[in-house]
Design a protein around this motif. Structure first.
Motif, PDB file in Angstrom:
ATOM      1  N   MET A 190    -110.056 -52.932 -47.834  1.00 25.41           N
ATOM      2  CA  MET A 190    -110.452 -53.626 -49.064  1.00 25.41           C
ATOM      3  C   MET A 190    -111.013 -55.011 -48.762  1.00 25.41           C
ATOM      4  SD  MET A 190    -110.242 -51.365 -51.250  1.00 25.41           S
ATOM      5  CE  MET A 190    -110.787 -52.319 -52.637  1.00 25.41           C
ATOM      6  N   GLY A 191    -110.479 -55.686 -47.758  1.00 21.47           N
ATOM      7  CA  GLY A 191    -111.026 -56.971 -47.346  1.00 21.47           C
ATOM      8  C   GLY A 191    -112.431 -56.817 -46.788  1.00 21.47           C
ATOM      9  N   LEU A 192    -112.626 -55.761 -45.998  1.00 23.40           N
ATOM     10  CA  LEU A 192    -113.946 -55.469 -45.439  1.00 23.40           C
ATOM     11  C   LEU A 192    -114.918 -55.106 -46.564  1.00 23.40           C
ATOM     12  CD1 LEU A 192    -115.667 -55.172 -42.906  1.00 23.40           C
ATOM     13  CD2 LEU A 192    -114.830 -52.837 -42.692  1.00 23.40           C
ATOM     14  N   LYS A 193    -114.442 -54.333 -47.526  1.00 20.78           N
ATOM     15  CA  LYS A 193    -115.273 -53.951 -48.677  1.00 20.78           C
ATOM     16  C   LYS A 193    -115.695 -55.198 -49.450  1.00 20.78           C
ATOM     17  CE  LYS A 193    -115.288 -50.790 -52.621  1.00 20.78           C
ATOM     18  NZ  LYS A 193    -116.541 -50.151 -52.275  1.00 20.78           N
ATOM     19  N   ARG A 194    -114.757 -56.103 -49.665  1.00 25.91           N
ATOM     20  CA  ARG A 194    -115.063 -57.351 -50.379  1.00 25.91           C
ATOM     21  C   ARG A 194    -116.075 -58.182 -49.593  1.00 25.91           C
ATOM     22  NH1 ARG A 194    -110.932 -62.195 -51.035  1.00 25.91           N
ATOM     23  NH2 ARG A 194    -112.327 -63.668 -51.990  1.00 25.91           N
ATOM     24  N   MET A 195    -115.898 -58.230 -48.257  1.00 28.07           N
ATOM     25  CA  MET A 195    -116.812 -58.989 -47.412  1.00 28.07           C
ATOM     26  C   MET A 195    -118.231 -58.436 -47.537  1.00 28.07           C
ATOM     27  SD  MET A 195    -116.910 -59.304 -43.234  1.00 28.07           S
ATOM     28  CE  MET A 195    -115.230 -59.810 -43.076  1.00 28.07           C
ATOM     29  N   MET A 196    -118.362 -57.122 -47.438  1.00 26.68           N
ATOM     30  CA  MET A 196    -119.681 -56.509 -47.485  1.00 26.68           C
ATOM     31  C   MET A 196    -120.322 -56.683 -48.866  1.00 26.68           C
ATOM     32  SD  MET A 196    -119.826 -55.682 -44.417  1.00 26.68           S
ATOM     33  CE  MET A 196    -121.353 -54.808 -44.286  1.00 26.68           C
ATOM     34  N   GLU A 197    -119.527 -56.595 -49.925  1.00 26.19           N
ATOM     35  CA  GLU A 197    -120.062 -56.804 -51.268  1.00 26.19           C
ATOM     36  C   GLU A 197    -120.514 -58.243 -51.457  1.00 26.19           C
ATOM     37  OE1 GLU A 197    -116.885 -55.464 -53.770  1.00 26.19           O
ATOM     38  OE2 GLU A 197    -117.488 -53.354 -53.599  1.00 26.19           O
ATOM     39  N   LEU A 255    -121.619 -60.152 -49.178  1.00 27.53           N
ATOM     40  CA  LEU A 255    -122.839 -60.325 -48.394  1.00 27.53           C
ATOM     41  C   LEU A 255    -124.020 -59.563 -48.992  1.00 27.53           C
ATOM     42  CD1 LEU A 255    -121.323 -59.981 -44.818  1.00 27.53           C
ATOM     43  CD2 LEU A 255    -121.941 -62.072 -46.024  1.00 27.53           C
ATOM     44  N   GLY A 256    -123.771 -58.814 -50.074  1.00 26.65           N
ATOM     45  CA  GLY A 256    -124.834 -58.078 -50.727  1.00 26.65           C
ATOM     46  C   GLY A 256    -125.151 -56.744 -50.085  1.00 26.65           C
ATOM     47  N   VAL A 257    -124.210 -56.208 -49.295  1.00 26.54           N
ATOM     48  CA  VAL A 257    -124.403 -54.925 -48.615  1.00 26.54           C
ATOM     49  C   VAL A 257    -123.196 -54.041 -48.903  1.00 26.54           C
ATOM     50  CG1 VAL A 257    -125.012 -53.847 -46.435  1.00 26.54           C
ATOM     51  CG2 VAL A 257    -125.494 -56.264 -46.760  1.00 26.54           C
ATOM     52  N   PRO A 258    -123.055 -53.565 -50.148  1.00 25.40           N
ATOM     53  CA  PRO A 258    -121.886 -52.733 -50.454  1.00 25.40           C
ATOM     54  C   PRO A 258    -121.898 -51.435 -49.647  1.00 25.40           C
ATOM     55  CG  PRO A 258    -123.428 -52.759 -52.295  1.00 25.40           C
ATOM     56  CD  PRO A 258    -123.940 -53.722 -51.278  1.00 25.40           C
TER      57      PRO A 258
END
Length: 148
Positions: A68-75, A77-80
Motif C-alpha cells: 500500500m505504501g508502494l501503491k501510494r508512492m506510485m500514485e 508520482l502519477g504512475v498508478p
C-alpha cells in the motif's frame, strides 16, 4: 517519566519516527563506510534524500514499505499500478525475499547499476521536480492571426 507503553498519540508517534530515523541513519553510515560505494559522487546527499523519500512512504512506520505504501508512492508520482504490477516491482527489488521493501534493499536498488522500474520512476520524478518547465522571461508577443 512515564514508560513508552503509556505514551499515546503525538508523543509515541514522535518517538517512533525518531527511532526509525536513527535506524535509517545507521544504515546510511554503513553505506558511507562501504568500499563499494566510496567512489559514488555526492553519496551523503543521495543517502539523505533516499532516507527522506523512504520515510515518507513507510506508512506503518515499521521500517518497511508495504504494497500500500508502494501503491501510494506510485500514485503520487502519477504512475498508478495494479497490485500484480506492484508485487512484480517488490520481487524485482527484494529478489523474492518478501512482500515488503526494506531500507537496505531500497538503497541497494537506487545506488546499484541495475535498472528497476521503481528506480526509473523515482529518478524521473527527481528530474521532473528539479528542472523548471517554464521558459525564463516574458512570453513571446502574439497577434490575432496566430491564435487558434
Amino acid at each position: 517519566m512515564p514508560s513508552n507503553k503509556n505514551m499515546q498519540g503525538g508523543k509515541a508517534f514522535g518517538l517512533l519516527k525518531e527511532q526509525q530515523k536513527q535506524k535509517l541513519e545507521e544504515i546510511n553510515k554503513e553505506y558511507l563506510e562501504d568500499q563499494k560505494y566510496r567512489d559514488e559522487e555526492g553519496l551523503a546527499e543521495k543517502l539523505e534524500s533516499l532516507k527522506n523519500k523512504y520515510a515518507e512512504f513507510d506508512l506503518n512506520d515499521e521500517g518497511e514499505i508495504e504494497m500500500m505504501g508502494l501503491k501510494r508512492m506510485m500514485e503520487k508520482l502519477g504512475v498508478p499500478k495494479t497490485h500484480l504490477e506492484l508485487k512484480k516491482m517488490i520481487v524485482e527489488v527484494t529478489g523474492d525475499s518478501g512482500n515488503t521493501i526494506n531500507y537496505r534493499d531500497f538503497v541497494k536498488m537506487m545506488l546499484g547499476k541495475r535498472s528497476a522500474v521503481l528506480k526509473l520512476v523515482l529518478l524521473f520524478e527527481d528530474k521532473a521536480n528539479s528542472t523548471p518547465c517554464k521558459p525564463d522571461g516574458p512570453p513571446p508577443k502574439r497577434d490575432i492571426t496566430s491564435l487558434p
